[in-house]
Design an enzyme around this catalytic site. Sequence first.
Site, mmCIF file in Angstrom:
data_model
loop_
_atom_site.group_PDB
_atom_site.id
_atom_site.type_symbol
_atom_site.label_atom_id
_atom_site.label_comp_id
_atom_site.label_asym_id
_atom_site.label_seq_id
_atom_site.Cartn_x
_atom_site.Cartn_y
_atom_site.Cartn_z
ATOM 1 N N LYS A 120 0.848 -1.195 0.000
ATOM 2 C CA LYS A 120 0.000 0.000 0.000
ATOM 3 C C LYS A 120 0.877 1.236 0.000
ATOM 4 O O LYS A 120 1.862 1.269 0.708
ATOM 5 C CB LYS A 120 -0.759 0.035 1.327
ATOM 6 C CG LYS A 120 -2.168 -0.360 1.316
ATOM 7 C CD LYS A 120 -2.708 -0.053 2.708
ATOM 8 C CE LYS A 120 -3.441 -1.230 3.272
ATOM 9 N NZ LYS A 120 -3.869 -0.992 4.653
ATOM 10 N N ARG A 167 -13.711 -2.297 12.906
ATOM 11 C CA ARG A 167 -13.699 -2.112 11.456
ATOM 12 C C ARG A 167 -14.173 -3.436 10.878
ATOM 13 O O ARG A 167 -15.312 -3.825 11.136
ATOM 14 C CB ARG A 167 -12.320 -1.667 10.956
ATOM 15 C CG ARG A 167 -12.400 -1.063 9.543
ATOM 16 C CD ARG A 167 -11.057 -0.575 9.003
ATOM 17 N NE ARG A 167 -10.169 -1.677 8.646
ATOM 18 C CZ ARG A 167 -8.927 -1.511 8.188
ATOM 19 N NH1 ARG A 167 -8.438 -0.302 8.017
ATOM 20 N NH2 ARG A 167 -8.169 -2.555 7.870
#
Length: 365
Positions: free
Chosen positions: A35, A134
């Site tokens: 990422k 999450r």
Amino acid sequence: MYPKMTVYLNRIEANARYICELAAKKGVRITGVVKSSDNYSNSYKAIGSAMMRAGTVSLADSRMKTIERMREMGVDEHILLLRIPQMWEISKVVAFADASLQSDPGTLAAMEEEAAKQDKIHEVILMTDLGDLREGIFNPDVFHETAVWIEKELPHLRLLGIGTNLGCYGSIVPDEANLKLLVSRAKAIEEAIGRKLDIVSGGGTSTLPMLLNDTLPEGINHLRVGEGILLGRDLKTIWKLPFDGLRMDTYMVEAQIIEIEEKPSYPIGTIFVDAFGNTPEYTDIGNRQRALLAIGKRDIGSHDALFPIDEAITVVGGSSDHLILDITDSATPLSVGDIVRFLPNYQALVNCIESSDVTIVHHLE
Ligand SMILES: *Cc1c(COP(=O)(O)O)cnc(C)c1O
């Protein structure tokens, strides 16, 4: 061309090696998260290769688009998709990723169908939520049953293991309490399916302090690490931990001076709001030598995300396209046209990569 960000691949590799070695001592394998590599060059491949040379067991990213691009670039390593797949992208997940994080039964059923169609076995790490709120199945019984269901009923999916995510939405610190819970859920699943799970994945960079403190519960054997490899800064400056082998100079940002003027340090007139609607506070320290740089919040996110290499220079603020420095005490005299160098924090690094204005250069040293 400026602004410019240089990526020091060998330093990233050194960070990855340091973390992989630290982890190996505790029986933990590391997946390298790529990422925040940039789209405009082959940096996914370059950074991914550096991580693999250093000892990561596989690579991962949160976006399918990135993984597809990595395959186009010829990356043939084991790749894990980190974000729970969108329904529309399932055929791509099966085609391009070897493994994925999962939590939804409907998505898993669709994955099974697609894997059968493509005549593939796709690996799954089932996520459970331990309080960060999450992704992941929250109810422990539902989690257990879903894991057993994958193992027994979905022949084209292989239950590679289980995992959790902490320190994201809820800012929950990985600790012995929550990670022992993960280990006990793993053990119960192993008993039910009659075999060991390959992977019990205890988080990302925010779990690394437990490796250093030797508090990681036995049974956690995998972490997915991005930031900690790419940039040692937060672990050293926010967590204040002695990660001696981690470098913070893996990326360098350079920007050019477009104006130097002696100006007051306190704005003149009625103070209302800045360009972003905030009301900042200013301290009057008299007239100062100020340099204006051609880089701004659009490129770095926030003015306090860059740290001048010359520590006598201070960043006083900025706007979308400008950064303002106090250079009164700078180590060397500066003029318009000179370049000022900074180390970025993670936010600045991500923003630079996303900014179409920042030239990214890879450096092998
Ligand atoms: C981004 C991400 C990671 C890596 O996080 P870092 O803090 O960069 O180490 C790990 N797991 C998941 C699910 C992620 O989305």
